[in-house]
Design a protein around this motif. Structure first.
Motif, PDB file in Angstrom:
ATOM      1  N   ALA A 178       0.857  -1.099   0.123  1.00  0.00           N
ATOM      2  CA  ALA A 178      -0.113   0.028  -0.135  1.00  0.00           C
ATOM      3  C   ALA A 178       0.893   1.502   0.162  1.00  0.00           C
ATOM      4  O   ALA A 178       0.661   2.159  -0.515  1.00  0.00           O
ATOM      5  CB  ALA A 178      -1.103   0.006   1.142  1.00  0.00           C
ATOM      6  N   LEU A 217      -5.270   4.887  -3.715  1.00  0.00           N
ATOM      7  CA  LEU A 217      -5.787   3.844  -2.676  1.00  0.00           C
ATOM      8  C   LEU A 217      -7.362   4.454  -2.305  1.00  0.00           C
ATOM      9  O   LEU A 217      -8.274   3.531  -2.162  1.00  0.00           O
ATOM     10  CB  LEU A 217      -4.980   3.752  -1.569  1.00  0.00           C
ATOM     11  N   THR A 234     -11.879   2.888  -1.824  1.00  0.00           N
ATOM     12  CA  THR A 234     -12.963   2.881  -1.035  1.00  0.00           C
ATOM     13  C   THR A 234     -13.667   4.030  -0.811  1.00  0.00           C
ATOM     14  O   THR A 234     -14.801   3.900  -0.078  1.00  0.00           O
ATOM     15  CB  THR A 234     -11.941   2.820   0.415  1.00  0.00           C
ATOM     16  N   ALA A 286      -6.334  -0.854  -6.376  1.00  0.00           N
ATOM     17  CA  ALA A 286      -6.839   0.196  -5.602  1.00  0.00           C
ATOM     18  C   ALA A 286      -7.600  -0.472  -4.279  1.00  0.00           C
ATOM     19  O   ALA A 286      -7.467   0.124  -3.279  1.00  0.00           O
ATOM     20  CB  ALA A 286      -7.802   0.994  -6.518  1.00  0.00           C
ATOM     21  N   ARG A 287      -8.312  -1.602  -4.673  1.00  0.00           N
ATOM     22  CA  ARG A 287      -8.967  -2.026  -3.392  1.00  0.00           C
ATOM     23  C   ARG A 287      -8.376  -2.631  -2.465  1.00  0.00           C
ATOM     24  O   ARG A 287      -8.464  -2.394  -1.203  1.00  0.00           O
ATOM     25  CB  ARG A 287     -10.193  -2.992  -4.051  1.00  0.00           C
ATOM     26  N   GLY A 313      -4.886  -2.759  -2.319  1.00  0.00           N
ATOM     27  CA  GLY A 313      -3.565  -2.024  -1.772  1.00  0.00           C
ATOM     28  C   GLY A 313      -2.214  -3.009  -1.869  1.00  0.00           C
ATOM     29  O   GLY A 313      -1.456  -2.299  -1.979  1.00  0.00           O
TER      30      GLY A 313
END
Ligand code: ATP
Ligand code: ATP
Ligand code: MG
Ligand code: MG
Lengths: 319, 404, 344, 509
Positions: C163, C171, C175, C249-250, C252
């Motif tokens: 991450a 990142l 979310t 992205a989800r 990390g």
């Protein structure tokens, strides 16, 4: 090097030079990347040939193929972290039969299938460090859950058992409500964290005695509504955890220095393969910058005590 | 008196009656024996295997070492075993993706029965094979009798059987197996380097080779693969044959699972994950046509051995599993692509050598623009495939086959 | 033999027909099943639906598989199959991380675009091999699945993207919520709407169905089958590529084993959603709902007390159930038509 | 309407097409003028369909002239032909089973509104208009899957009409249609002709040809024979041109002594295909099943043989009941079926000659359950030679052989089982005249040796020439039984269409 009748491998050609293979639980695991880097450093210091192989998934059968290959290649020493205490025994003993020195580190096999086990810390020390961390972070009361690696990882299971004992004895208000397994796989650990929080709405902390697990748990919690509500601790590497320590998701976590662990293991392998020691209790050997170590009962060598990382000291580390 | 001789008498009868001509006789083969032997997909893969073996022996350190053959054969024993019934399944034009899951289930069953419930290895093994047979019956029933596409069915059972295996044990592993049996599984034949598991494997190979190449049942499988309807008109019991092939894959996968369990002393739900694709790769590499109707056991064995030798040699060279994957993938694509490339090259050559016919003003006397027996042409006859039927027969015609 | 008696209400009121076909459709059935599952899960545990986090996870978890399943559905509709989507996803997911590491300050949209483009390129390879090589998709994509996976393994080695290697702004996309709907869900739904519209309302979309329904007839019609098949694979690859970026992205962290086994999940989702494995029928909506069903069931099992180890078994049972149901319905329809014709 | 002063819409001369060893078309020639309905006639396998597939862009000719609307043409794909203005109704309907009736008509050229969106409303409306014009009533939104052959054919017709083409080709469009539908189609065809379009019409029904077409081109064995205005020819003359010799020569059935009843079928019924079918076949007898295409004859014999199941009734062979749905049992009991479609049903064309001939007697050829290629070769050789199969070796694939030779292999395969009953469906479909005569001689000879033969044929002269007794099938029932002596073409046709007539009257009422 004595690589049997391996057909003129490079071990023999270069005379004294030792071939040492590192076999982690699986590739792509940052913890083992760091420990193997330590191993490589040591191998360079004593002038051997270092190589690293490993399975994609942390399974015992995946490791067996590489143990077999090491035997075929007539490696001088194999340094590995076992995915199963007994499943790989047969293969290890076959390798030892063709004079491959076997050193386990991080996660042990049954004592009769290896020559030495380099232990990162005593199991008691590791368990109790984690119990203390979590107890501090939740004020000695509440529900906690454990997110482990795979269900038959030797070391994790032992620590979990010891943690359970210690909590039952010393912290009556802490309850371990669940133990789940993320298999040292990111996505799975991440989803397991989500499931834990979903299932146990009153959860106060997650303890993850594995570096993949703790990072995934921290990542999930850091941008969820649980941030600040649910504590995350366990065993992790500073680089992976830095972000979450800095944003406050994680207060503190523990680990020994995996680089030193790999470094020590390589030296131990060197000592064995060069015939310096037999692996008997009381044998001593030199481990480069770490100084001298003594082999304990059951062929165990202990690295030291676990170290606690927090926002104050994490900036000093880079691994 | 056989039917053939009776036919002969009648034939001479009829011919004499009609025209007084001598009855015609036919050569058995239109190609000489060497052509049939050496110009075939199977021979190609065997040659490749030998080549790779030679290269590995001469240039890979330790490949010629004493342990190589032993580990190599142990590594690919499950692959070879399952490839045998898989060959039968694919020859009928179906596919079974659930074999590795069945194998995983079998290791779990053996583990639970032996380690947890204390049954002996032979008894738990037998029960595991029974479970494998049941897995095969379920697949076979849905494919052969409910007439569902095997691809979809076995993608489903791939998940289902694996799910049951993982569900039963979670991620725990049972490892406490009877040492005697584990030793037996990894022992060698006498003083040789050949692992003992090769005895049952060779027996299986012989059984499957005879079954496929020397029985009416085997002949029927080819017919089904070529043309299911025609097979049915010839009296082949299509559904029962298909059912049998799926039961065989189930049973053999379970047997492979028992070996796997004992060799690694390890019963886990996710054992052998992904092996189905390796098995299919071995079978297709071995010259079996994915649409069915073509293939032979010796080619498949060569395909499996090729994968084993490549993996072993590359691992010894320190090449990791990723490059091995790439090579297997490339081999697979090239092996199925070759016939098309060859046909394309031929067509191109013919087009270049003849005048550019078939353009806007084709002169009446121009040469045929396409090779007269180009399969692509025959294939363009409009014909309607039944909606649920795979495009297989139609497409297979468009893939020029390299049958000698 | 004529149809007069067979279909008395020929030009039925179209809105009534729409309502009736909606009620009878596979998509509706699956949505109902999903709702029932959510209701059951919520009754066991309020937070499944009624907390912000529960709501977010409910929407977020299936989003990535939805995108992959939409692509797979398009490929399957043309009577092909793509086993390489999981490997494609791994490549673009790892690439996403690498780009952020190696090209500091690279704009996010460039990364997304590159992810899609690389995915499309890998899809193009599949499509070209299938369409020009006249090789069955199952074999080709089995091969490229090995090759792509091997490529990402070689590239990544034992490296992994953490991450901290990726910018926080990226990142956050994983979310972020807009009006309580996660951004990734919005992306997935947009993809779904565009693909759904294309397949149902444009010539090229309808031709996908025609080709899958009967490839020989498609040739007789003079439809550009080669082009369409390649487009299907490009689309499948591009969506897997996009899913790879979403994955990074989800989650990390990305390692080379990302997306392992997703090809079967995506096909499973499509089949559960009513896409026939040999093409010609089904919708991307069905496939997307199939993906939601799969992922929601996964999350529900532990809540209702079933160890989530049984999750794969449930997936398998669902797939088998779906194809058996399809078979039963089509046999019944045939029999009805047959009877109607006999009476005529 | 003068034909001579306008350019022909279609002009083919000396067109040739071969498939491997098969010459499907040797010298295809036809000239079609705008505003004309041009019949193309010829026996099965004369090359009619091949000719139009070349025009449609499906096949490329090997040589010859092809002009469309005065310009040289060579279409590489059906799309090119379509765009140039050629609409084709193929012999076998080619629909997308999963798509709706409307979509099947407009696939690839749906009306579009702004933004490329398909205008579904306009599409529906247009489809409805075409169906109104054809006078049929079909659910426009139902999938094509499961439609009757007739309805499928109607969609094909609608598709072709909607194309608004210069040239409309119809390959046996009426084969499955009822009388009313045929009339409607003809009305549409005439109005298209009056709009000045060229139409090619292929049919085996002479009455249709004479009532619809103005010009007739005859083909035989892949070659052009003659073109004549309809008004200047007659039924008999056409037949002579098509067949090329006196019909009677072809069917040399020699009377044989009738023996015991071999096959006994009682009250066989299967929902949707046939009902109450009862008949017997005796040793030494050839029984012909006549009827229109689609009457259900093939279904009856498939059920008797066991490839299809049936709902009720019994089948007895040599006095013993044959269980239903089990071809292998029927074969062992002494039954053989040479199916109508030799490429799809009769043979495994990708397998060798020997394998094919041995296919139905594998059990007999195996020893201790094992079968070898040499055993198959030994068994296949004599049969191949008895039927004079023209090929170089027993290992040759059936796919490499001509249609006639394939048919011989199919027959050999079944004779090898030494059956007491031979069922043969369309024994001479698509095979050349010489082979045809051989097959007829063979059947006659087999009957003479005491075999019971049940023969299905759509060629009236063949049934009437070969059969001792003719059973006429109409709409799945046996509508007449005629002895060799009393059978005339009129009687057979009348019985075959009897129920059609009844339906038509009911529909009209
Ligand atoms: N794709 C093909 N491959 C091989 N032979 C073919 C092919 N298509 C047609 N033939 C052969 O070419 C010949 C002419 O066939 P064609 O279909 O043109 O006849 P037809 O006049 O339309 O007959 P029918 O009245 O039965 O429709 C036949 O012998 C047929 O078997
Ligand atoms: N693919 C199909 N779909 C629907 N109905 C069909 C199909 N094929 C045949 N039928 C129906 O089955 C019945 C019998 O057809 P079939 O063509 O086999 O009869 P037949 O008398 O043997 O004709 P032929 O002269 O072609 O052999 C007809 O009612 C026909 O409409
Ligand atoms: Mg024709
Ligand atoms: Mg018929």
């Amino acid at each position: 090097g004595d690589n049997g009748d391996g057909g003129g491998g490079d071990g023999e050609a270069s005379g004294e030079e030792l071939n040492i293979t590192f076999l982690p639980k699986n590739l792509g695991n940052p913890y083992f990347e760091t420990s193997n880097a330590g191993g490589e450093e040591a191998v360079e210091e004593f002038g051997g040939t270092y190589s690293e192989v490993g399975p994609q998934e942390a399974t015992p059968d995946g490791q067996v193929e590489y143990i077999n290959t090491a035997a075929q290649q007539g490696e001088d020493a194999l340094v590995l972290s076992a995915n199963d205490p007994s499943a790989i025994c047969g293969a290890l003993n076959e390798a030892r039969d063709v004079d491959v020195a076997v050193v386990t580190f991080d996660s042990d096999t049954d004592a009769e299938c290896r020559d030495l086990f380099v232990n990162q810390a005593t199991a008691e020390g590791i368990a109790s460090a984690q119990v203390q961390l979590v107890a501090e972070q939740i004020d000695e009361e509440g529900e906690i859950a454990i997110l482990s690696a795979s269900a038959n990882a030797t070391n994790q299971n032992l620590w979990i058992e010891l943690m359970e004992e210690e909590i039952a004895a010393d912290y009556p208000d802490i309850e371990i409500v669940d133990t789940v397994y993320g298999d040292d796989d990111d996505q799975r650990s991440f989803d397991q964290t989500a499931a834990l929080l979903q299932t146990h709405s009153d959860l106060d902390a997650i303890v993850s005695p594995t570096t993949v697990g703790i990072a995934a748990a921290a990542r999930y919690i850091s941008d969820s509504d649980y941030a600040g509500e649910v504590a995350v601790t366990g065993l992790g590497t500073p680089n992976q955890m830095r972000e979450y320590v800095e944003d406050g998701t994680v207060e503190a976590f523990a680990l020994w220095n995996p680089e030193d662990l790999g470094y020590l293991s390589a030296w131990a392998a060197n000592a064995l393969a060069s015939g310096e020691i037999e692996g008997e209790e009381g044998d001593t050997f030199e481990a480069g910058r770490l100084g001298e170590y003594t082999v304990g009962a059951d062929g165990e060598v202990v690295l030291g005590e676990p170290f606690v990382f927090n926002s104050e000291n994490i900036g000093d580390f880079d691994f | 008196m056989t039917a053939a001789t009776r036919a002969q008498t009648r034939a001479s009868h009829g011919a004499a009656e009609r025209s007084g001509d001598e009855a015609r006789t036919y050569a058995a083969y239109h190609r000489p024996w060497w052509f049939r032997t050496f110009i075939s997909a199977e021979f190609l893969i065997i040659a490749l295997l030998v080549l790779v073996w030679i290269i590995a022996t001469t240039s890979v350190d330790n490949f010629s070492g004493p342990l190589t053959v032993r580990y190599l054969l142990m590594d690919i024993a499950p692959l070879m075993m399952i490839a045998l019934p898989m060959t039968l399944v694919i020859i009928t034009g179906q596919i079974d993706l659930s074999v590795a899951s069945t194998m995983g289930l079998s290791t779990v069953v053996v583990g639970i029965l032996h380690v947890q419930m204390g049954l002996s290895i032979p008894l738990s093994g037998l029960l595991a094979i029974l479970v494998g047979v049941l897995c095969g019956v379920f697949n076979g029933f849905l494919v052969a009798y409910v007439k569902l596409p095997s691809l979809a069915v076995t993608i489903g059972t791939l998940a289902l059987y694996r799910g049951i295996a993982v569900g039963l044990l979670g991620t725990t592993a049972l490892t406490d197996f009877d040492q005697g049996w584990s030793d037996l599984a990894t022992s060698s034949i006498g003083e040789s380097r050949i692992p003992a598991i090769m005895i049952p494997v060779v027996i299986l190979i012989l059984i499957f080779a005879v079954l496929l190449h020397f029985t009416p049942f085997g002949r029927g499988l080819y017919d089904i693969g070529h043309n299911e309807q025609a097979a049915r008109f010839s009296g082949v019991n299509v559904a029962r044959s298909q059912m049998t092939t799926f039961i065989l894959t189930g049973a053999v996968s379970a047997a492979a699972g028992i070996f796997y369990t004992l060799r690694f002393g390890n019963s886990r739900g996710d054992n052998a994950t992904g092996l189905e694709l390796e098995v299919i790769a071995a079978v297709l590499l071995g010259g079996v046509l994915i649409f069915g109707g073509r293939g032979a056991i010796h080619g498949v064995l060569a395909g499996a051995l090729l994968i084993g030798v490549l993996s072993s040699a590359l691992r010894l060279e320190g090449v990791t599993v990723n490059v091995i994957n790439i090579i297997i993938g490339l081999l697979l694509v090239i092996s199925v692509l070759t016939p098309t490339l060859v046909a394309g090259a031929q067509r191109l050559r013919e087009r270049l050598s003849g005048p550019a016919a078939g353009q806007d003003s084709a002169p009446p006397t121009s040469e045929p623009p396409e090779s007269p027996d180009s399969p692509a042409q025959q294939n363009s006859t409009p014909h309607k495939t039944a909606p649920h039927h795979e495009s297989a027969p139609a497409d297979s015609a468009s893939t020029p086959t390299a049958t000698p | 033999m004529t149809a007069e008696t067979l279909t008395p209400a020929k030009r039925e009121n179209s809105s009534m027909r729409a309502v009736r076909s909606l009620l009878a459709s596979r998509e509706t059935a699956i949505v109902l099943v999903i709702l029932v599952i959510i209701a059951v899960a919520t009754s066991f545990n309020q937070s499944f639906l009624f907390t912000g986090q529960g709501w977010r996870d409910l929407l977020l978890t299936p989003s990535i598989l939805m995108v992959v399943a939409v692509g797979s559905a398009v490929v399957i509709i043309t009577r092909n199959v793509d086993l390489s989507v999981g490997s494609t996803l791994a490549i673009t997911a790892y690439m996403t991380g690498r780009l952020f590491v190696d090209v500091p300050g690279i704009p996010i949209f460039v990364v997304v675009l590159l992810g899609i483009l690389v995915g499309a390129g890998l899809g193009l390879i599949n499509g070209a091999l299938v369409a020009f090589g006249k090789v069955p998709a199952l074999v080709v994509t089995l091969g490229t699945m090995y090759i792509y996976r091997g490529a990402v393994l070689t590239w990544a080695g034992s490296d992994r993207i953490n991450a901290s290697d990726m910018p926080g702004s990226f990142l956050n996309l994983g979310t972020m919520q807009i009006l309580s709907i996660p951004l990734l869900t919005i992306v997935a739904v947009l993809v779904l709407i565009v693909a759904g519209y294309w397949l149902s309302s444009t010539r090229s979309g309808r031709e996908m169905y025609a080709i899958g329904s009967d490839p020989e007839a498609a040739k007789l019609y003079g439809l550009p089958t080669t082009k369409r098949v390649i487009i299907a694979f490009i689309l499948g690859g591009a969506l897997a590529g996009l899913a790879g970026v979403m994955y990074a992205a989800r989650y990390g962290t990305v390692s080379s084993s990302a997306g392992m086994g997703w090809e079967f999940d995506a096909i499973g989702a499509a089949v559960i959603g009513g896409v026939a494995i040999f093409g010609g029928s089904g919708t991307v909506w069905g496939a997307a709902f199939g993906a939601i069903l799969l992922m929601t069931i996964n999350r529900t099992l532990p809540i209702v007390g079933i160890p989530d180890f049984w999750q794969r078994a449930v997936v398998g049972a669902l797939i088998i159930g779906a194809i058996v149901l399809d078979r039963y319905l089509s046999v019944r329809r045939h029999r009805k038509l047959q009877e109607a014709r006999d009476k005529a | 309407m003068s034909l001579s002063d306008s350019t022909p819409v279609l002009e083919l001369a000396g067109v040739r097409k071969t498939f491997g060893s098969v010459t499907a078309l040797a010298d295809g020639s036809i000239t079609v003028y705008p505003g004309s309905i041009h019949a193309l006639v010829g026996e099965n396998g004369a090359g009619k369909s091949t000719l139009i597939k070349i025009v449609a862009g499906l096949h490329r000719r090997d040589r010859g002239t092809f002009r469309f609307r005065g310009a040289d043409a060579a279409f590489n794909s059906t799309a090119e032909a379509k765009n140039a203005g050629i609409a084709v109704i193929y012999q076998e309907p080619t629909l997308f089973p999963d798509l709706s009736v409307t979509e099947n008509i407009f696939m690839g050229r749906q009306p579009r509104s702004r933004g490329g969106r398909i205008d579904k409303h306009a599409m529906q409306q247009e489809a409805a208009e075409i169906f109104d014009r054809l006078g049929v009533n079909l659910d426009l939104n139902r999938p094509a899957d499961g439609l009757s052959i007739a309805d499928q054919q109607i969609i094909e017709i609608a598709k072709a009409i909607s194309l608004d083409a210069h040239l409309l080709i119809m390959d046996e469009p009426t084969a499955a249609l009822s009388g009313v539908e045929v009339e409607r189609l003809f009305a549409v065809a005439r109005s298209l002709r009056d709009e000045g379009r060229g139409i090619v019409f292929i049919s085996h029904r002479f009455d249709e040809i004479f009532s619809l077409c103005d010009t007739i081109t005859v083909m035989r064995d892949g070659s052009y024979v003659a073109t004549t205005p309809t008004a200047e020819t007659s039924n008999d003359e056409l037949v002579t041109m098509m067949v090329g010799r006196e019909v009677a020569d072809l069917y040399p059935k020699t009377p044989a002594e009738l023996g015991e009843v071999v096959l006994e079928v009682e009250e066989l019924s299967s929902a949707g295909t046939f009902s109450d079918v009862s008949f017997t076949v005796r040793a030494g007898e050839i029984v012909g099943l006549a009827g229109l295409v689609g009457a259900g004859r093939s279904e009856i014999v498939r059920a008797v043989f066991g490839v299809d199941s049936y709902d009720s009734g019994t089948v007895k062979l040599n006095g013993r009941p044959v269980p239903k749905g089990q071809p292998s049992v029927a074969i062992r009991a002494g039954m053989a079926l040479v199916p109508e479609d030799r490429r799809q049903q009769g043979l495994v064309v990708d397998a060798s000659l020997a394998r094919n001939i041995g296919a139905a007697i594998r059990r007999r050829l195996s020893r201790f359950g094992l079968i070898t290629t040499s055993a198959e070769n030994r068994a296949a050789g004599p049969w191949a030679s008895q039927l004079e199969v023209k090929t170089s070796a027993l290992s040759m694939n059936a796919a490499t052989m001509s249609g006639g030779n394939q048919q011989k292999v199919a027959i050999a395969k079944w004779l090898a089982t030494e059956p007491s009953l031979l069922i043969i469906d369309e024994p001479t479909r698509g095979i050349d005249v010489g082979t045809k005569a051989e097959v007829h001689r063979l059947l006659s000879q087999l009957a003479g040796e005491g075999m019971a033969i049940l023969m299905i044929s759509s060629e009236l002269p063949e049934v009437m020439g070969m059969a001792d007794r003719i059973l006429v099938v109409g709409e799945g029932r046996i509508s007449a039984e005629l002895d060799r002596d009393e059978a005339t073409a009129e009687k057979v046709m009348h019985a075959a269409t009897a129920r059609h007539e009844k339906n038509r009257q009911e529909a009209a009422a």
